[in-house]
Structure formats: C-alpha cells, structure tokens
Design an enzyme around this catalytic site. Structure first.
Site, PDB file in Angstrom:
ATOM      1  N   CYS A   1      13.768  -7.346  -1.371  1.00  0.00           N
ATOM      2  CA  CYS A   1      12.370  -7.117  -0.980  1.00  0.00           C
ATOM      3  C   CYS A   1      12.286  -6.342   0.332  1.00  0.00           C
ATOM      4  O   CYS A   1      11.610  -5.326   0.421  1.00  0.00           O
ATOM      5  CB  CYS A   1      11.644  -8.454  -0.859  1.00  0.00           C
ATOM      6  SG  CYS A   1       9.985  -8.280  -0.222  1.00  0.00           S
TER       7      CYS A   1
ATOM      8  N   CYS B   1      10.131  -4.202  -2.243  1.00  0.00           N
ATOM      9  CA  CYS B   1       8.704  -4.241  -1.882  1.00  0.00           C
ATOM     10  C   CYS B   1       8.366  -3.470  -0.609  1.00  0.00           C
ATOM     11  O   CYS B   1       7.464  -2.632  -0.605  1.00  0.00           O
ATOM     12  CB  CYS B   1       8.234  -5.679  -1.671  1.00  0.00           C
ATOM     13  SG  CYS B   1       9.100  -6.935  -2.592  1.00  0.00           S
TER      14      CYS B   1
ATOM     15  N   LYS C   1       9.328   0.396  -0.432  1.00  0.00           N
ATOM     16  CA  LYS C   1       8.509   1.028  -1.467  1.00  0.00           C
ATOM     17  C   LYS C   1       7.048   1.161  -1.020  1.00  0.00           C
ATOM     18  O   LYS C   1       6.445   2.217  -1.107  1.00  0.00           O
ATOM     19  CB  LYS C   1       8.614   0.172  -2.741  1.00  0.00           C
ATOM     20  CG  LYS C   1       7.852   0.612  -3.904  1.00  0.00           C
ATOM     21  CD  LYS C   1       6.633  -0.160  -4.284  1.00  0.00           C
ATOM     22  CE  LYS C   1       6.418  -1.587  -4.082  1.00  0.00           C
ATOM     23  NZ  LYS C   1       6.463  -2.462  -5.228  1.00  0.00           N
TER      24      LYS C   1
ATOM     25  N   TYR D   1       7.154  -1.327 -13.891  1.00  0.00           N
ATOM     26  CA  TYR D   1       6.379  -1.124 -12.668  1.00  0.00           C
ATOM     27  C   TYR D   1       7.117  -0.296 -11.622  1.00  0.00           C
ATOM     28  O   TYR D   1       6.512   0.515 -10.926  1.00  0.00           O
ATOM     29  CB  TYR D   1       5.869  -2.467 -12.116  1.00  0.00           C
ATOM     30  CG  TYR D   1       6.845  -3.265 -11.281  1.00  0.00           C
ATOM     31  CD1 TYR D   1       6.866  -3.139  -9.899  1.00  0.00           C
ATOM     32  CD2 TYR D   1       7.720  -4.168 -11.866  1.00  0.00           C
ATOM     33  CE1 TYR D   1       7.755  -3.882  -9.126  1.00  0.00           C
ATOM     34  CE2 TYR D   1       8.599  -4.910 -11.110  1.00  0.00           C
ATOM     35  CZ  TYR D   1       8.614  -4.770  -9.743  1.00  0.00           C
ATOM     36  OH  TYR D   1       9.489  -5.498  -8.981  1.00  0.00           O
TER      37      TYR D   1
ATOM     38  N   GLU E   1       5.640   3.204 -10.104  1.00  0.00           N
ATOM     39  CA  GLU E   1       5.412   3.270  -8.656  1.00  0.00           C
ATOM     40  C   GLU E   1       6.102   4.500  -8.060  1.00  0.00           C
ATOM     41  O   GLU E   1       5.514   5.239  -7.262  1.00  0.00           O
ATOM     42  CB  GLU E   1       5.920   1.986  -7.985  1.00  0.00           C
ATOM     43  CG  GLU E   1       5.028   0.801  -8.321  1.00  0.00           C
ATOM     44  CD  GLU E   1       5.503  -0.527  -7.736  1.00  0.00           C
ATOM     45  OE1 GLU E   1       4.683  -1.452  -7.669  1.00  0.00           O
ATOM     46  OE2 GLU E   1       6.686  -0.654  -7.359  1.00  0.00           O
TER      47      GLU E   1
ATOM     48  N   HIS F   1     -22.266  -5.684  -1.432  1.00  0.00           N
ATOM     49  CA  HIS F   1     -22.782  -4.374  -1.786  1.00  0.00           C
ATOM     50  C   HIS F   1     -22.769  -3.432  -0.586  1.00  0.00           C
ATOM     51  O   HIS F   1     -23.095  -3.867   0.512  1.00  0.00           O
ATOM     52  CB  HIS F   1     -24.220  -4.519  -2.302  1.00  0.00           C
ATOM     53  CG  HIS F   1     -24.759  -3.239  -2.841  1.00  0.00           C
ATOM     54  ND1 HIS F   1     -24.348  -2.711  -4.043  1.00  0.00           N
ATOM     55  CD2 HIS F   1     -25.656  -2.362  -2.313  1.00  0.00           C
ATOM     56  CE1 HIS F   1     -24.972  -1.566  -4.241  1.00  0.00           C
ATOM     57  NE2 HIS F   1     -25.771  -1.340  -3.213  1.00  0.00           N
TER      58      HIS F   1
ATOM     59  N   GLU G   1     -17.762  -5.825  -6.371  1.00  0.00           N
ATOM     60  CA  GLU G   1     -18.947  -6.576  -6.817  1.00  0.00           C
ATOM     61  C   GLU G   1     -19.103  -6.522  -8.331  1.00  0.00           C
ATOM     62  O   GLU G   1     -19.761  -7.368  -8.932  1.00  0.00           O
ATOM     63  CB  GLU G   1     -20.223  -6.080  -6.119  1.00  0.00           C
ATOM     64  CG  GLU G   1     -20.657  -4.695  -6.485  1.00  0.00           C
ATOM     65  CD  GLU G   1     -21.939  -4.257  -5.751  1.00  0.00           C
ATOM     66  OE1 GLU G   1     -22.869  -5.067  -5.646  1.00  0.00           O
ATOM     67  OE2 GLU G   1     -21.986  -3.097  -5.285  1.00  0.00           O
TER      68      GLU G   1
END
Ligand SMILES: Cc1cc2nc3c(=O)[nH]c(=O)nc-3n(C[C@H](O)[C@H](O)[C@H](O)COP(=O)(O)OP(=O)(O)OC[C@H]3O[C@@H](n4cnc5c(N)ncnc54)[C@H](O)[C@@H]3O)c2cc1C
Length: 460
Positions: free
Chosen positions: A43, A48, A51, A177, A181, A437, A442
């Site tokens: 990681c 992670c 990356k 993934y 990526e 908003h 939302e």
C-alpha cells in the site's frame, strides 16, 4: 523466564502486519516484525499511496482544460515526469519513516530479512531462530503474469509507479481496477493508451451499469479499449519499443507494455506446508473467522489470504487479532458491505451489493434507481462527461442494499453513504434526508423513479 522469545512474531511489515503488531505492542505484548524489503508494504510503497499521488498528478490535465470555460487563460502547461516521481519518492520515504517510528513507539522489534516458518512456534531469519507463542503471516501478494512468449519484456504495477520516463504509447493488459487506474494515469499525462481485456467489459465483479459507463467515459477520454482480446506474444522491436500480438491477429506497437492481470499470494518458500499450514491451489492461506490457519498458533491476514484484497481490510483483520489475543476483546473482522473505490478517471465509489448480486439473493423484488447527468461544473467547462449513480434496494424491506457511483469525488461520497448502508438504512430514510445543494451527491437522496430496464418494460 518466558517460554518464547516473543508473544507474537509477524512476517511482513505491510498494512496488515504493521497494524496488528502495533496494536498488540500497545497492549504490552512482546512483538517482533520481520520484513525482507522496506517497512510499509504494498500500500505505502507499491500500491495505494504512490498510485493515488500519480492520479492526483494526472488530474491537473482536466483542471487546465476546464479552466478556460471559467475565464482563465492558462499558458500551455508543461509537465515534468521526473519531478513528480522524485516528489512521490520523497513522500514514500517520509511515510516509511513514520511507519518505522510507529512500530518502535509501540515497542515492536523490527527484524530485517526474509522470514521462514520452521515449526508452529519458530521462524528463521538469516540463519537465526526466533520463537513466539503466535506467528502472524502477513506477507501480502505480488503481480502475476501469464507464461507467454516475450513476457520478460513487460512491466508490472511495481515498475509502472517508478518509470524513468513517461511512455509515449503504452499497452495495458488487464481489465481490473489496477489496469483501469493506470490507463487513467498515463492518459492524463498525455500518453497514448491501449487497454486489452479478455472480457466484454472492464472491472469484472462491479455493477454492470457502472462498468459500461466507465468504459464509455474512458473511451471518451481517448483510451482505446480492445475487448474480447488476448495477447499471444510480445516481441522487442529492433530499435526500441515492443509489438504486442493478439488472438485476433492485431499487432500493436508501443514503447511500454504493462501487465495488470492479477496478483498471487506470497507463500512460496515460506515453509508453511512443512509445518502443516494448509494453502489453496493458488497458494493463499485459508483462515477461519478468527484469522486462524490450520495450525492453531499461526494466523494470517491481508492479501496472503486472498479474500478482499484491500488495505483497510488487512488493517481491520490485523487489529482484530491484536484485540482478541492481547486485549481480551474478541473481534471478528466483518467482510460485509466493505466500500471500495477505483481511482480511474472518472473514479468509482461503491458499497454493498451490485444489482446482479441483489437479484441473485433477493429475486425479482429488487428495485433500482439510477441517475445519469452532466454535473454543473461541466456546463461552463464544456466537458462532455456524465455522472452515473445507482441505488439497489430490497423491494420488500425497503433496505438499501448497494450504492454505486461513477464521477468526480465518488470515493469521498460513497465513504459517507457506506455508513448508511452498514446501518441498514431504508430507501425511505434516504428520501427523508435533505440534500446539499448544489452538489452532485444530493442526487442520492432525490432519486424517486424506479428504473425499469427496457426489455423488462416491454414485457410488462
Ligand atoms: C497498484 C496497487 C494499487 C492498490 N490500490 C489500492 C487502493 O487504492 N486501496 C486499497 O485499499 N488497496 C489497494 N491496493 C491493495 C493493497 O495495497 C493491499 O491490499 C494491501 O497492501 C495488503 O496488505 P498486506 O499487509 O496483506 O500485504 P502487503 O502490504 O503486501 O505487505 C506484505 C509485506 O510482507 C513482506 N514479505 C513478504 N514475504 C516475506 C517474508 N518471507 N519475510 C519477510 N517479509 C516478507 C513484503 O515485502 C511486504 O512488505 C493496491 C494494490 C496495488 C498493487
């Protein structure tokens, strides 16, 4: 005189091993951790973190492009790959040092070298034996590649994070993934990207609508995705670069070929078979709900168990062991509703069941709510990219089973929604929640119309 040198010896100082050792050390357990490479594991050093730093770097391309629509005049931006790699490496050094300090501050002894299990309570590092009441296997995984001619020419994610220069054109093999990526990263920096996948869509296992929407947006960004294709061989070109040959007779030239077709557990030569620790046909270590292997004094966490191969999961499993063994607080890691992200461009955030999984488990009584819209920012920027959102709901109980999103900030948004899903929130509760908003998020609390698939609508 204690019976063993340590209460626990951990092999592997990555996410799971460090988390477990630190937590155990903080409860007063005598802990040692063995690491053959650098402290921090995949990681921090090869996954992670580096990356995500490259993802951040690549995203500036969009910001420069979009700025014009908001009145900015931006001089043609210049990018220096080696400056980014140097900055990234400096940050990794800093993080590694933090990990070392955290271990030391928890009283954990760091043993440098490769650990091998010798018996249920003994490991060997560089010819020296160390004993412990419990042994924790946290050795993680490594990239795997298929055995095809020319495979020695390809790089894996490890090298892709540390290239001496940016490729002009790159072929990325794989649809998971990590592959998508890197496709987003290299495209963002201006490389020509061809992604080769063996299936029809990317990201097998993710919600189908999300997979289709991501492929559309990636293609819109100029990434060429070749589906239902496999590589048969790779040849080095006489001058520089490589040619990739495929099952459908294509020849693709590129100056780099990146394979991201899978990862395998690091158990080779670890001595597990000899001491009776069962491994499966891929070499992964099966464990029970307490992370125990088939040998009662030996535990395993993280990627080496090959279940949900994610950093927070490895950390959660590691901490559960420390709590159970050294804090009189038995904890089992809960692997349900684990949220996850894909840092593609645009990114994905997802939690809970996909529509397909929900239909398998709940039958026809599954309601789906979808939204696909152009975010406000894209009106002035002129960017033709849409956000996709989806809620999967159990029609009988009204419980929200899954939330999926493709679009800017989706990992951040889904992390919040993951709490609601974990708490068992109903669609009604989502509807009663007031939106923020103006935001894209939302939309998750304003979707009212059930989505009916065209073929289903026609049948009704
Ligand atoms: C490119 C990439 C991107 C990723 N992105 C993400 C992401 O965005 N989010 C996410 O959650 N996860 C991500 N992951 C997955 C994540 O990195 C892993 O799930 C996580 O690191 C697993 O932790 P671990 O403790 O099981 O193993 P690791 O972190 O791999 O640590 C294992 C350690 O054991 C050491 N070791 C192995 N064998 C021995 C031995 N015999 N003796 C001594 N030491 C040994 C290794 O050197 C290593 O340091 C990514 C992975 C990759 C490859």
């Amino acid at each position: 005189m204690p019976r063993y040198d340590f209460d626990m010896i951990t092999i592997g100082a990555g996410s799971g091993g460090v988390a477990s050792s630190r937590r155990a050390g903080s409860y007063g357990a005598r802990v040692a951790i063995v690491e053959e490479s650098r402290i921090g594991g995949t990681c921090v050093l090869r996954g992670c973190v580096p990356k995500k730093l490259l993802v951040y770097g690549a995203q500036f391309a969009d910001a420069f492009e979009d700025a014009a629509g908001f009145g900015w005049t931006v001089a043609p931006p210049k990018f220096d790959w080696s400056a980014l790699i140097a900055a990234k490496n400096k940050e990794l050094d800093r993080l590694e040092q933090i990990y070392v300090n955290m271990l030391k501050n928890s009283g954990v002894e760091i043993i440098e070298g490769r650990g091998v299990v010798v018996d249920p309570h003994t490991i060997e590092v560089a010819g020296r034996h160390y004993t412990a009441e419990n042994i924790l296997i946290a050795t993680g995984g490594h990239p795997t590649v298929p055995d095809i001619p020319g495979i020695e020419h390809v790089i894996s994610s490890n090298e892709a994070l540390d290239l001496p220069q940016l490729p002009r054109k790159i072929v990325i093999v794989g649809g998971g993934y990590i592959a998508v990526e890197f496709a987003g990263i290299f495209r963002g920096f201006g490389s020509e990207v061809v992604e080769i996948i063996r299936r029809e869509d990317l990201l097998h296992g993710f919600d189908d609508d999300l997979r289709v929407a991501l492929a559309q947006e990636m293609r819109g960004r100029g990434i060429e995705i070749r589906t239902r294709t496999q590589v048969t061989r790779i040849e080095k070109d006489p001058r520089e670069g490589y040619t990739v040959f495929t099952t459908i007779g294509q020849e693709i030239s590129a100056d780099l070929v990146l394979y991201a077709t899978g990862r395998g557990p690091n158990t080779k030569g670890l001595g597990l078979d000899a001491v009776g620790v069962t491994t499966d046909d891929r070499g992964a270590v099966p464990v029970d709900e307490w992370q125990k292997t088939s040998v009662p004094s030996i535990y395993a966490v993280g990627d080496v168990t090959d279940r949900l191969n994610l950093t927070p999961v490895a950390i959660g499993e590691g901490r559960a062991i420390a709590e159970t063994l050294y804090n009189n607080n038995p904890i089992k890691m809960d692997h349900n509703d684990v949220p996850t992200a894909v840092f593609s461009n645009p990114p994905i955030g997802t939690v809970g069941l996909t529509e397909e999984q929900a239909r398998e488990q709940y039958g026809d009584d599954v309601d789906v709510y979808c939204a696909r819209f152009r975010p406000m920012k894209n009106t002035l920027s002129g960017r033709d990219e849409r956000i996709f959102m989806k809620l999967v709901v159990d029609g009988r109980s009204d419980r929200v089973l899954g939330c999926h999103m493709l679009g800017p900030d989706s990992p951040e948004i889904i992390q919040g929604l993951a709490i609601a899903v974990k708490c068992g929130a109903s669609k009604r509760m989502f509807d009663q929640t007031v939106g923020i908003h103006p935001s894209a998020a939302e939309e998750f609390v304003t979707m009212r119309e059930k989505f009916i698939r065209p073929q289903k609508a026609a049948a009704e």
